[in-house]
Design a protein around this motif. Structure first.
Motif, mmCIF file in Angstrom:
data_model
loop_
_atom_site.group_PDB
_atom_site.id
_atom_site.type_symbol
_atom_site.label_atom_id
_atom_site.label_comp_id
_atom_site.label_asym_id
_atom_site.label_seq_id
_atom_site.Cartn_x
_atom_site.Cartn_y
_atom_site.Cartn_z
ATOM 1 N N GLY A 34 4.592 7.079 -3.280
ATOM 2 C CA GLY A 34 5.297 6.126 -4.122
ATOM 3 C C GLY A 34 5.887 6.816 -5.330
ATOM 4 N N CYS A 35 6.951 6.236 -5.852
ATOM 5 C CA CYS A 35 7.623 6.735 -7.050
ATOM 6 C C CYS A 35 7.742 5.576 -8.026
ATOM 7 N N GLN A 36 7.471 5.821 -9.288
ATOM 8 C CA GLN A 36 7.584 4.799 -10.300
ATOM 9 C C GLN A 36 8.645 5.209 -11.319
ATOM 10 N N PHE A 37 9.496 4.259 -11.650
ATOM 11 C CA PHE A 37 10.599 4.511 -12.562
ATOM 12 C C PHE A 37 10.501 3.564 -13.746
ATOM 13 N N LEU A 38 10.795 4.058 -14.937
ATOM 14 C CA LEU A 38 10.897 3.240 -16.129
ATOM 15 C C LEU A 38 12.266 3.512 -16.732
ATOM 16 N N ASP A 39 13.071 2.470 -16.826
ATOM 17 C CA ASP A 39 14.464 2.591 -17.274
ATOM 18 C C ASP A 39 15.237 3.638 -16.490
ATOM 19 N N GLY A 40 15.020 3.680 -15.196
ATOM 20 C CA GLY A 40 15.752 4.578 -14.324
ATOM 21 C C GLY A 40 15.264 6.014 -14.321
ATOM 22 N N LYS A 41 14.199 6.301 -15.064
ATOM 23 C CA LYS A 41 13.650 7.658 -15.131
ATOM 24 C C LYS A 41 12.337 7.706 -14.365
ATOM 25 N N LEU A 42 12.181 8.722 -13.546
ATOM 26 C CA LEU A 42 10.952 8.913 -12.788
ATOM 27 C C LEU A 42 9.820 9.224 -13.761
ATOM 28 N N ILE A 43 8.786 8.371 -13.784
ATOM 29 C CA ILE A 43 7.675 8.587 -14.706
ATOM 30 C C ILE A 43 6.377 8.951 -13.994
ATOM 31 N N SER A 44 6.299 8.645 -12.702
ATOM 32 C CA SER A 44 5.071 8.900 -11.970
ATOM 33 C C SER A 44 5.375 8.917 -10.482
ATOM 34 N N TRP A 45 4.580 9.644 -9.742
ATOM 35 C CA TRP A 45 4.711 9.643 -8.297
ATOM 36 C C TRP A 45 3.360 10.019 -7.698
ATOM 37 N N GLN A 46 3.174 9.677 -6.440
ATOM 38 C CA GLN A 46 1.967 10.068 -5.732
ATOM 39 C C GLN A 46 2.278 10.245 -4.265
ATOM 40 N N SER A 47 1.574 11.167 -3.657
ATOM 41 C CA SER A 47 1.669 11.405 -2.226
ATOM 42 C C SER A 47 0.264 11.699 -1.749
ATOM 43 N N LYS A 48 -0.126 11.035 -0.679
ATOM 44 C CA LYS A 48 -1.510 11.144 -0.245
ATOM 45 C C LYS A 48 -1.618 10.970 1.264
ATOM 46 N N LYS A 49 -2.481 11.741 1.853
ATOM 47 C CA LYS A 49 -2.789 11.537 3.262
ATOM 48 C C LYS A 49 -3.619 10.267 3.348
ATOM 49 N N GLN A 50 -3.198 9.355 4.217
ATOM 50 C CA GLN A 50 -3.897 8.083 4.334
ATOM 51 C C GLN A 50 -5.264 8.270 4.969
ATOM 52 N N THR A 51 -6.251 7.604 4.401
ATOM 53 C CA THR A 51 -7.596 7.621 4.966
ATOM 54 C C THR A 51 -7.813 6.409 5.861
ATOM 55 N N TYR A 52 -6.893 5.477 5.799
ATOM 56 C CA TYR A 52 -6.963 4.240 6.569
ATOM 57 C C TYR A 52 -6.193 4.437 7.869
ATOM 58 N N VAL A 53 -6.786 4.100 8.987
ATOM 59 C CA VAL A 53 -6.129 4.239 10.280
ATOM 60 C C VAL A 53 -5.381 2.944 10.584
ATOM 61 N N SER A 54 -4.071 3.023 10.687
ATOM 62 C CA SER A 54 -3.237 1.861 10.957
ATOM 63 C C SER A 54 -2.901 1.805 12.438
ATOM 64 N N ILE A 55 -2.768 0.596 12.949
ATOM 65 C CA ILE A 55 -2.395 0.464 14.356
ATOM 66 C C ILE A 55 -0.916 0.131 14.521
ATOM 67 N N SER A 56 -0.194 -0.013 13.402
ATOM 68 C CA SER A 56 1.242 -0.269 13.483
ATOM 69 C C SER A 56 1.920 0.276 12.231
ATOM 70 N N THR A 57 3.213 0.478 12.332
ATOM 71 C CA THR A 57 3.989 0.924 11.184
ATOM 72 C C THR A 57 3.968 -0.134 10.096
ATOM 73 N N ALA A 58 4.064 -1.400 10.470
ATOM 74 C CA ALA A 58 4.038 -2.493 9.485
ATOM 75 C C ALA A 58 2.741 -2.467 8.691
ATOM 76 N N GLU A 59 1.634 -2.249 9.379
ATOM 77 C CA GLU A 59 0.339 -2.190 8.693
ATOM 78 C C GLU A 59 0.280 -0.996 7.746
ATOM 79 N N ALA A 60 0.764 0.159 8.185
ATOM 80 C CA ALA A 60 0.768 1.348 7.333
ATOM 81 C C ALA A 60 1.605 1.111 6.087
ATOM 82 N N GLU A 61 2.781 0.503 6.247
ATOM 83 C CA GLU A 61 3.646 0.206 5.099
ATOM 84 C C GLU A 61 2.992 -0.819 4.172
ATOM 85 N N TYR A 62 2.281 -1.778 4.731
ATOM 86 C CA TYR A 62 1.591 -2.799 3.942
ATOM 87 C C TYR A 62 0.501 -2.162 3.087
#
Length: 155
Positions: free
Chosen positions: A19-47
């Motif tokens: 995810g990326c977080q923006f404040l007034d159009g400026k990138l202020i924070s981001w995160q990238s992580k390997k999911q520990t939750y096993v999803s059975i669908s793309t919709a679930e993973a996105e949720y």
């Protein structure tokens, strides 16, 4: 008035969320992580990723309140229409009953008006830069969108 927005995405095959977080159009924070939750669908993973982004939104909102900046209806951009439908549906259905309860708190924040989940086409999803390998064109477009580099310096 400051504007806060979020972009969230996932790569199903690699189980990487970001995810990326923006404040007034400026990138202020981001995160990238390997999911520990096993999803059975793309919709679930996105949720699940949208829920993680919601946690970040709530934290940033609380920090901004310390500076007397009260924000509501923070836009969260997701490239899965199915995940967005799950966020907006207050009723559990047989197709979502297997999702762990801790991931459903996003629904209450949508209902309370703390966040608004919006669809963004996959080609416009800025969080893809931290979740998947990109071709040069997509990489350049996203780097410009993030404001990480002046677009005129790129060929």
């Amino acid at each position: 008035m400051a504007h806060l927005l979020m972009a969230c995405g996932t790569q199903q095959t690699l189980s990487t969320s970001g995810g990326c977080q923006f404040l007034d159009g400026k990138l202020i924070s981001w995160q990238s992580k390997k999911q520990t939750y096993v999803s059975i669908s793309t919709a679930e993973a996105e949720y699940v990723v949208a829920t993680a982004c919601t946690s970040q939104i709530i934290w940033i909102q609380s920090q901004l309140k310390d500076y007397a900046i009260n924000m509501r209806k923070i836009p969260l951009f997701c490239d899965s229409q199915s995940a967005i439908r799950i966020c907006h549906n207050p009723v559990q259905h047989s197709k979502t009953k297997h999702i762990a309860l801790r991931y459903h708190f996003i629904k209450s924040h949508v209902e309370e008006g703390n966040i608004e989940v919006h669809f963004v086409h996959t080609t416009e999803q800025l969080a893809d830069i931290i979740t998947k390998a990109l071709n040069e064109e997509a990489f350049t477009r996203i780097v410009r969108g993030l404001g990480m580099i002046d677009g005129s310096t790129l060929q």
